[in-house]
Design a protein around this motif. Sequence first.
Motif, short mmCIF file in Angstrom:
data_model
loop_
_atom_site.label_atom_id
_atom_site.label_comp_id
_atom_site.label_asym_id
_atom_site.label_seq_id
_atom_site.Cartn_x
_atom_site.Cartn_y
_atom_site.Cartn_z
N MET A 1 51.67 54.29 -16.13
CA MET A 1 51.99 53.40 -15.02
C MET A 1 52.01 51.93 -15.43
SD MET A 1 50.51 53.94 -11.19
CE MET A 1 49.87 52.27 -11.37
N SER A 2 51.20 51.62 -16.46
CA SER A 2 51.15 50.23 -16.91
C SER A 2 52.41 49.92 -17.73
CB SER A 2 49.90 50.03 -17.76
OG SER A 2 49.83 48.71 -18.23
N ASP A 3 52.93 48.70 -17.56
CA ASP A 3 54.14 48.27 -18.26
C ASP A 3 53.74 47.17 -19.24
OD1 ASP A 3 56.43 47.02 -19.08
OD2 ASP A 3 57.32 46.86 -17.09
N ASP A 7 52.46 43.67 -17.99
CA ASP A 7 51.06 43.85 -17.55
C ASP A 7 50.09 43.49 -18.66
OD1 ASP A 7 52.50 45.04 -15.53
OD2 ASP A 7 51.64 47.04 -15.78
N ASN A 127 44.24 46.42 -14.70
CA ASN A 127 45.65 46.25 -15.04
C ASN A 127 46.19 45.09 -14.20
OD1 ASN A 127 47.97 47.31 -16.53
ND2 ASN A 127 48.83 47.74 -14.50
N MET A 129 49.31 42.78 -13.24
CA MET A 129 50.77 42.84 -13.28
C MET A 129 51.38 41.48 -12.96
SD MET A 129 51.10 46.51 -11.24
CE MET A 129 49.87 46.17 -9.97
N HIS A 130 52.50 41.19 -13.64
CA HIS A 130 53.17 39.89 -13.48
C HIS A 130 54.64 40.07 -13.16
CE1 HIS A 130 49.63 39.41 -16.08
NE2 HIS A 130 49.49 38.24 -15.48
#
Lengths: 160, 160
Positions: A1-3, A7, A127, A129-130
């Motif tokens: 799920m993390s990019d 992230d 995590n 996220m940006h």
Amino acid sequence: MSDPRLDLQFHRDVSLSPAQIWEGPTNLSMLMKWFCPRPWSVVECEIDLRPDGIFRTVMQSPEGEKVPDNTWCFLGIEPQRRLVWTNGFGSGFKPKPQHTDESLGFVFVADLRLLPLKGGGTAYTANVMHQSEANKQAHEDMGFQHGRGAALDQLFELMQ
Amino acid sequence: MSDPRLDLQFHRDVSLSPAQIWEGPTNLSMLMKWFCPRPWSVVECEIDLRPDGIFRTVMQSPEGEKVPDNTWCFLGIEPQRRLVWTNGFGSGFKPKPQHTDESLGFVFVADLRLLPLKGGGTAYTANVMHQSEANKQAHEDMGFQHGRGAALDQLFELMQ
């Protein structure tokens, strides 16, 4: 799920229980003692622990310099499992004005997950996220990894 | 709580119950029949009804033109009382890239509240929050008031 492109992820297995860690960011008097890596400190704090509730901290340098706008909004709350907040909204999910100059700030969503480990302890994963790689990089350059690690060390000390 | 400078508000007292209205935006097959004012229609839809879940609609004009990006994220869910979503996040509260050209789009947070009226019926209030007056104005110029009224008429028809 993390990019990994957008992230920042901080992970550590700690010997504290999910219940102990949960106190850290949700209990007002507790939070002020660890959330901000020393020598900075949290000198004011408000926690309205519900989705759409305010999460406000005022951080101060040893010289007395204060970070002005740290009014965030809780998005997701699953006691002892998950806490999500963003600096993109204020109280009531109210979207904040967009920075026209990205160097003045960036939006993030922080998603903190706690997973109990077999045999005790907790897998702690934040995590963050940006909206862009540049924003992620700016956050990383502010010392994200070191800062989160130092803060978690402080929480650990506090709980001993 | 509403800020007339940044928010568009649509209010109507309707004779439907909160339970009937709640079906409207949360039941997939129902939503496709009323959510978009005719002659436009919703031709695809996804509803993952939980905070951080996806709320995706594809709207289509009578000529077959499709609105490309209507992937939103649920923020708050209180069955039959309150539904909140934003186009600023995708699934998992993931923040979307910022539009550098504001004319290409704007962020909104839609906060729908249902209050049961004494003697039956519901006070239906949609408060849609924006980041700037220009964004609010752009949304208003797209026919916000008329569109929401026409859609609610369609829901009313459907429930009769």
